[in-house]
Write a protein that holds these residues in place. Structure first.
Motif, short mmCIF file in Angstrom:
data_model
loop_
_atom_site.label_atom_id
_atom_site.label_comp_id
_atom_site.label_asym_id
_atom_site.label_seq_id
_atom_site.Cartn_x
_atom_site.Cartn_y
_atom_site.Cartn_z
N ARG A 56 1.08 -1.31 0.02
CA ARG A 56 -0.07 0.09 0.01
C ARG A 56 0.88 1.26 0.00
N ARG A 103 -5.82 -5.66 -3.81
CA ARG A 103 -5.50 -6.79 -2.99
C ARG A 103 -6.68 -7.50 -2.52
N MET A 227 -2.18 -14.64 4.85
CA MET A 227 -3.53 -13.87 5.11
C MET A 227 -4.61 -14.79 4.66
N1 CP Z 1 5.29 -7.66 1.10
C1 CP Z 1 4.19 -7.13 1.13
O1 CP Z 1 3.32 -7.42 0.35
O2 CP Z 1 3.99 -6.55 2.42
P1 CP Z 1 2.62 -6.10 2.68
O3 CP Z 1 1.52 -7.30 2.90
O4 CP Z 1 2.90 -5.23 3.86
O5 CP Z 1 2.12 -5.08 1.78
#
Ligand code: CP
Ligand code: NVA
Length: 310
Positions: A56, A103, A227
């Motif tokens: 982000r 995302r 996630m």
């Molecule tokens: N590496 C990566 O995509 O980190 P974030 O989940 O913090 O965006």
């Protein structure tokens, strides 16, 4: 160059080179203090359905540094959360924005966005892929190893979204990639087969991280529970416990091995504190390069630099 970046298997070698070259150029210019205006008047939307720190912020900063504007919205705050169809959202957003980074969980949803958007849609991570991450990671490999040809790249851990993008990159660029994953958490078979069939690279799978790490030039790891998989954390910690990137594993590798992690990291799980903070780690440079690569991606897609087809 296609309109969108949904997966790396959709790119060709020239596309990769185009992103690398411009990212290195933009990085150099940034360090020289040159102010860019290539995206002045342009707006990027970011619609995120999962948490993010680096992706982000690096996309938002990239837009700012190119003279454009970024607007972030949590997907849960949009009408999509109240069942507005993706195809309607995509067409409406295309009337406001010049590019859209998404995302989300489903790759199909991302593809539907791209189908109905007249603007470029960029995959900022799905359950299946993380293409922009691997583009910037390859930039880091090139920076530290002066190229990627002939290197032994080793993935240790979960056969997840980031590993799938590595598999795609290996196929397009002809990389030598070995993935060491537990039998229960191998990469997706269809993605692997398609990459092997299409590409010129060498892609091998093993469940022995020590055999995989032998003479490795690059060792890469990622969280054991991505996630959306947090409820499996306890089970995964058991299954993955011999897949930690630690000093014992590094003994097998080349003396000049670099260790990479897309972050966030779980110290003591997929990587030891000593390795993460140790001399082989290029993890902070890797995090920085997300900014430079995202600038290149945005410039090339939004200002149609080097677009040969769509
Ligand atoms: N590496 C990566 O995509 O980190 P974030 O989940 O913090 O965006
Ligand atoms: N595989 C991880 C990557 C995070 C940047 C996840 O999907 O959570």
């Amino acid at each position: 160059m296609k309109k969108d970046i949904l997966t790396l298997i959709d790119l060709n070698k020239e596309d990769f080179e185009c992103f690398f070259n411009r990212a290195f150029e933009l990085k150099k210019r940034h360090k020289q203090g040159i102010v860019e205006t290539s995206l002045a008047g342009k707006t990027l939307g970011l619609v995120f359905d999962k948490p993010s720190t680096r992706t982000r912020l690096s996309f938002e900063t990239a837009m700012a540094q190119l003279g454009g504007t970024a607007i972030f919205i949590a997907a849960s705050d949009t009408q999509m959360a109240r069942n507005e169809p993706v195809k309607d959202t995509a067409r409406a957003l295309s009337r406001y924005l010049d590019g859209l980074a998404i995302r989300t969980f489903s790759q199909d949803l991302l593809a539907e966005f791209a189908k109905y958007s007249s603007i470029s849609v960029i995959n900022a991570l799905t359950d299946l892929y993380h293409p922009c991450q691997v583009l910037s990671d390859l930039m880091t490999v090139i920076e530290f190893k002066k190229g990627y040809k002939g290197l032994k790249m080793v993935w240790v851990g979960d056969g997840n979204n980031v590993s799938h993008s590595w598999i795609n990159a290996a196929s397009v660029l002809g990389l030598n990639l070995v993935l060491a994953c537990p039998q229960e958490y191998l990469p997706d078979r269809a993605i692997l087969d398609a990459a092997i069939e299409k590409g010129s690279g060498s892609i091998e799978i093993t469940s022995d991280p020590f055999a995989a790490a032998a003479h490795a030039d690059v060792i890469y790891t990622d969280v054991w529970a991505s996630m959306g998989k947090e409820s499996e954390s306890v089970l995964r910690k058991q299954v993955f416990k011999s897949f930690q990137v630690n000093q014992d594993l590094l003994k097998e590798a080349s003396k000049e091995v670099i260790v990479m992690h897309c972050l966030p990291a779980h110290r003591g799980e997929e990587i030891s504190e000593a390795v993460l903070e140790g001399p082989c780690s290029v993890i902070w440079e890797q995090a920085e390069n997300k900014l430079h690569m995202h600038k290149a991606i945005l410039e090339i897609l939004i200002s149609n630099r080097s677009m040969t087809n769509s």
